[in-house]
Scaffold this motif. Structure first.
Motif, PDB file in Angstrom:
ATOM      1  N   LEU A 223       0.830  -1.204   0.000  1.00 51.42           N
ATOM      2  CA  LEU A 223       0.000   0.000   0.000  1.00 51.42           C
ATOM      3  C   LEU A 223       0.863   1.253   0.000  1.00 51.42           C
ATOM      4  O   LEU A 223       0.522   2.258  -0.642  1.00 51.42           O
ATOM      5  CB  LEU A 223      -0.916   0.001   1.217  1.00 51.42           C
ATOM      6  N   ASP A 224       1.977   1.203   0.718  1.00 52.75           N
ATOM      7  CA  ASP A 224       2.892   2.337   0.846  1.00 52.75           C
ATOM      8  C   ASP A 224       3.310   2.877  -0.514  1.00 52.75           C
ATOM      9  O   ASP A 224       3.147   4.060  -0.818  1.00 52.75           O
ATOM     10  CB  ASP A 224       4.110   1.899   1.667  1.00 52.75           C
ATOM     11  N   ILE A 225       3.836   2.038  -1.370  1.00 51.30           N
ATOM     12  CA  ILE A 225       4.344   2.538  -2.654  1.00 51.30           C
ATOM     13  C   ILE A 225       3.216   2.930  -3.599  1.00 51.30           C
ATOM     14  O   ILE A 225       3.339   3.878  -4.375  1.00 51.30           O
ATOM     15  CB  ILE A 225       5.291   1.518  -3.333  1.00 51.30           C
ATOM     16  N   ILE A 226       2.079   2.261  -3.524  1.00 50.84           N
ATOM     17  CA  ILE A 226       0.963   2.621  -4.395  1.00 50.84           C
ATOM     18  C   ILE A 226       0.453   4.019  -4.043  1.00 50.84           C
ATOM     19  O   ILE A 226       0.219   4.849  -4.930  1.00 50.84           O
ATOM     20  CB  ILE A 226      -0.164   1.573  -4.304  1.00 50.84           C
ATOM     21  N   VAL A 227       0.302   4.293  -2.741  1.00 50.02           N
ATOM     22  CA  VAL A 227      -0.141   5.622  -2.308  1.00 50.02           C
ATOM     23  C   VAL A 227       0.899   6.680  -2.695  1.00 50.02           C
ATOM     24  O   VAL A 227       0.555   7.746  -3.217  1.00 50.02           O
ATOM     25  CB  VAL A 227      -0.410   5.645  -0.792  1.00 50.02           C
ATOM     26  N   ARG A 228       2.181   6.401  -2.448  1.00 49.73           N
ATOM     27  CA  ARG A 228       3.235   7.376  -2.766  1.00 49.73           C
ATOM     28  C   ARG A 228       3.319   7.655  -4.261  1.00 49.73           C
ATOM     29  O   ARG A 228       3.449   8.805  -4.686  1.00 49.73           O
ATOM     30  CB  ARG A 228       4.583   6.872  -2.255  1.00 49.73           C
ATOM     31  N   GLU A 229       3.238   6.610  -5.071  1.00 52.03           N
ATOM     32  CA  GLU A 229       3.343   6.803  -6.519  1.00 52.03           C
ATOM     33  C   GLU A 229       2.099   7.472  -7.104  1.00 52.03           C
ATOM     34  O   GLU A 229       2.142   7.992  -8.215  1.00 52.03           O
ATOM     35  CB  GLU A 229       3.596   5.454  -7.211  1.00 52.03           C
ATOM     36  N   ALA A 230       1.013   7.470  -6.325  1.00 55.15           N
ATOM     37  CA  ALA A 230      -0.188   8.204  -6.743  1.00 55.15           C
ATOM     38  C   ALA A 230      -0.125   9.666  -6.309  1.00 55.15           C
ATOM     39  O   ALA A 230      -1.070  10.427  -6.541  1.00 55.15           O
ATOM     40  CB  ALA A 230      -1.431   7.545  -6.158  1.00 55.15           C
ATOM     41  N   GLY A 231       0.991  10.049  -5.676  1.00 58.39           N
ATOM     42  CA  GLY A 231       1.180  11.432  -5.252  1.00 58.39           C
ATOM     43  C   GLY A 231       0.833  11.689  -3.803  1.00 58.39           C
ATOM     44  O   GLY A 231       0.819  12.841  -3.360  1.00 58.39           O
ATOM     45  N   GLY A 232       0.586  10.619  -3.040  1.00 52.41           N
ATOM     46  CA  GLY A 232       0.200  10.770  -1.648  1.00 52.41           C
ATOM     47  C   GLY A 232       1.333  10.542  -0.675  1.00 52.41           C
ATOM     48  O   GLY A 232       2.503  10.449  -1.058  1.00 52.41           O
TER      49      GLY A 232
END
Length: 265
Positions: A223-232
């Motif tokens: 979840l960490d990288i998906i949220v970060r790569e979405a700009g979060g």
């Protein structure tokens, strides 16, 4: 155009997710599903164990030199420069009751010379929802729904009073519970969605804040990288970045600092 540094790793993660989906979806709503209780009093099904076993076998073939940390069968990551983190079924209680919000979480972590750890590939695959979220370092985050992929972007909501907040339940907040209730009382909208689902909705921009006060690394790494790569932003409840802090908070960048201050007031 050059291929992403992690293209092969992401492709392997998709293969692992395909293997997991075939097993978990076949066992979903089965009348003969075997459910037992682990030492920490949480449930585990034969599907959890079968999925992790299959992923372990595939990684032994494709990445025999990588470490592996799984929820059901422990870890072998000592000294590893890279290791996979597996949650075979996130949302086991949903899975056992026929609620479709469950997913297999797969992540790849790289360890730097100074011991710093970073998630570089992540997949959350939810076959009962016909969705798969995925990301790799510096390449953006995406969701596939019924075979069509689109790029993800978090919302631009800048205040808690305008924010939609998702959470699991009220267990595990400890001394932060009063502050958390205050946040919920001032937010525009609140829903107890929980598990991977709430964080993926943040990545999609459909929800602005997701909070879970007690989590393990396998619950969060993908979840960490998906949220970060979405700009979060992905931190724990104290504001420490990454999935290694025992709790998970996903937000857009605009509201994160205010939220963490409010949560720790």
């Amino acid at each position: 155009m050059s291929e992403s540094k992690y293209a092969e790793d992401l492709a392997l993660a998709h293969l692992l997710a395909d293997i997991a989906d075939a097993i978990s979806l076949d066992r979903y709503q089965s009348l003969d599903l075997v459910i037992t209780t682990k030492p920490d009093n949480t449930p585990v099904t034969d599907a959890d164990r079968a999925v992790e076993t299959a992923i372990r076998e595939a990684l032994a073939t494709h990445r025999p030199n990588d470490g592996l940390l799984g929820e059901e069968f422990g870890s072998d990551i000592t000294g590893a420069k890279r290791y996979w983190v597996i949650d075979p079924i996130d949302g086991t209680k949903n899975f056992m009751r026929g609620v479709p919000t469950w997913a297999t979480l797969i992540a790849l972590v790289e360890v730097a010379e100074d011991g710093t750890q970073e998630v570089v590939v992540g997949i959350a695959s939810s076959p009962a929802l016909a969705r798969r979220w995925y990301a790799s370092c510096c390449e953006g985050a995406y969701v596939t729904f019924n075979g069509q992929s689109r790029k993800l972007a978090v919302s631009q909501v800048a205040s808690i009073t305008d924010a939609s907040v998702a959470y699991s339940d009220f267990v595990g907040f400890g001394t932060r519970l009063k502050a958390f209730n205050s946040i919920l009382s001032t937010a525009w909208r609140t829903r107890g969605m929980g598990d991977f689902w709430s964080h993926m909705l943040v990545a999609e921009g459909a929800v602005d804040i997701a909070i879970e006060p007690t989590l393990a690394v396998w619950d969060m790494a993908a979840l960490d990288i998906i949220v970060r790569e979405a700009g979060g932003v992905f931190t724990n409840t104290s504001g420490k970045h990454g999935p290694f802090g025992g709790s998970g908070v996903s937000t857009n960048k605009a509201v994160h600092e205010v939220l963490i201050k409010a949560l720790n007031a």
